[in-house]
Design a protein around this motif. Structure first.
Motif, short mmCIF file in Angstrom:
data_model
loop_
_atom_site.label_atom_id
_atom_site.label_comp_id
_atom_site.label_asym_id
_atom_site.label_seq_id
_atom_site.Cartn_x
_atom_site.Cartn_y
_atom_site.Cartn_z
N ILE A 139 39.35 59.77 65.81
CA ILE A 139 39.71 61.07 66.40
C ILE A 139 40.89 60.90 67.36
O ILE A 139 41.83 61.70 67.36
N ARG A 140 40.85 59.83 68.16
CA ARG A 140 41.96 59.55 69.07
C ARG A 140 43.24 59.26 68.28
O ARG A 140 44.33 59.71 68.66
N ARG A 141 43.11 58.53 67.18
CA ARG A 141 44.26 58.21 66.33
C ARG A 141 44.85 59.48 65.73
O ARG A 141 46.08 59.65 65.68
N ILE A 142 44.01 60.39 65.29
CA ILE A 142 44.48 61.67 64.74
C ILE A 142 45.25 62.44 65.81
O ILE A 142 46.31 63.02 65.56
N GLY A 143 44.71 62.46 67.05
CA GLY A 143 45.39 63.17 68.14
C GLY A 143 46.75 62.57 68.44
O GLY A 143 47.71 63.30 68.69
N GLU A 144 46.84 61.24 68.44
CA GLU A 144 48.13 60.57 68.70
C GLU A 144 49.15 60.91 67.62
O GLU A 144 50.33 61.16 67.92
N LEU A 145 48.73 60.92 66.37
CA LEU A 145 49.64 61.26 65.28
C LEU A 145 50.07 62.72 65.36
O LEU A 145 51.22 63.06 65.07
N MET A 146 49.14 63.58 65.77
CA MET A 146 49.48 65.01 65.95
C MET A 146 50.59 65.16 66.98
O MET A 146 51.57 65.88 66.76
N ASP A 147 50.43 64.47 68.11
CA ASP A 147 51.44 64.55 69.16
C ASP A 147 52.78 63.99 68.68
O ASP A 147 53.84 64.55 68.98
N PHE A 148 52.72 62.89 67.92
CA PHE A 148 53.95 62.26 67.41
C PHE A 148 54.70 63.22 66.47
O PHE A 148 55.91 63.45 66.63
N TYR A 149 53.99 63.79 65.51
CA TYR A 149 54.63 64.68 64.55
C TYR A 149 55.08 66.00 65.20
O TYR A 149 56.11 66.56 64.84
N GLU A 150 54.29 66.46 66.17
CA GLU A 150 54.66 67.70 66.86
C GLU A 150 55.98 67.52 67.62
O GLU A 150 56.87 68.38 67.58
#
Length: 299
Positions: A139-150
């Motif tokens: 879940i933390r990894r998904i959040g980090e990728l979300m922030d990166f792509y955003e």
């Protein structure tokens, strides 16, 4: 490999851990501890979903723990998680799994350090708590990728297949949420036999994991919508520029087309200042169109 993690003399029940068993070993365990054959068959099925059932005095639980070695591109429950089967009866807990599960060894050490050894239902709750906590990392990894792509999206950094990345993250979060949701029945059944802080901690962990997954799914949906909106906005901007150019050149093209026909008796065709006059007319038309666009606030 069969390992005894806890003795009945010290904890009040025996905890046996079985890793990567063969069908014959499982049948031997079933005969020795009087386990139901259908439950043993479920142990052999690597794709079985989470469940809780009780046959006579034996509680049978199947949990799905997140696999840290899973490929980031995998989007199915079977590839993202690993099955852990648990049998519990009076004076006995058996955990069965194919791949190594280090959290069970950590839990054993944690139980040893406790002032009072946990009962078998408390141990089941502690195991389920560790199972749910295994989802914190993805879940933390998904959040980090979300922030990166955003960040890349709003900075207009070229990143191929950005919409596909958002969809994969959303799909992964949905798969994890579905797995967590299927585990909810296990918590309800355990709460019928167990009260106290250990059970409350398990419920809190479930709510936290479920809330975080809902947040990631909402974020993925919002980013997908924003990306589509930005793409449409860029397309509209390009079309607006092309439209402005076409409006500028339409009257000029018409004038040039008319005077390009070269008929013999066309007016102004042989006028001395005809060429200059046409240029002045085209410039005047362009100026009129320009100020008309400015007035409409299209420029």
């Amino acid at each position: 490999m069969i390992t005894t993690l806890q003795e009945k003399e010290t904890a009040g029940f025996t905890w046996i851990d079985v890793e990567n068993p063969t069908a014959e070993e499982l049948n031997d365990i079933a005969l020795k501890y009087n386990l139901h054959s259908s439950s043993v068959q479920d142990c052999l099925d690597p794709e079985h979903l989470p469940k809780y059932e009780q046959i006579d005095e034996v509680v049978f639980i199947i949990a799905r723990v997140f696999d840290d070695n899973a490929n980031d591109n995998e989007l199915s429950i079977n590839w993202l998680t690993r099955k852990v089967a648990i049998f519990s009866a009076d004076g006995l807990v058996i955990t069965i799994h194919r791949s190594p599960q280090p959290f069970l060894i950590s839990l054993q050490k944690k139980c040893i350090k406790m002032k009072k050894a946990p009962g078998r239902f408390q141990l089941l709750a502690l195991i389920m708590d560790e199972v749910l906590l295994s989802y914190e990392s993805p879940i933390r990894r998904i959040g980090e990728l979300m922030d990166f792509y955003e960040e890349r999206m709003f900075l207009k950094t070229k990143l191929p297949k950005l919409l596909q990345h958002f969809y994969q993250l959303k799909r992964k979060a949905n798969v994890l949420k579905r797995t967590i949701f299927l585990s909810k029945d296990i918590l309800y059944k355990l709460s019928e036999n167990l009260k106290g802080p250990i059970m409350q901690d398990l419920k809190d962990t479930y709510v936290e994991i479920e809330t975080n997954l809902d947040q990631q799914i909402d974020s993925a949906n919002n980013l997908m919508n924003v990306y589509i909106s930005l793409s449409s906005q860029r397309t509209n901007e390009v079309m607006r520029v092309l439209t402005i150019f076409s409006v500028f050149f339409m009257p000029l093209t018409f004038i040039v087309g008319v005077y390009g026909m070269n008929f013999e008796f066309m007016p102004e065709l042989k006028a001395r200042y005809g060429y200059l006059l046409i240029w002045l007319v085209m410039i005047a038309v362009s100026i009129v169109v320009f100020f008309w666009f400015k007035r409409k606030r299209w420029l």
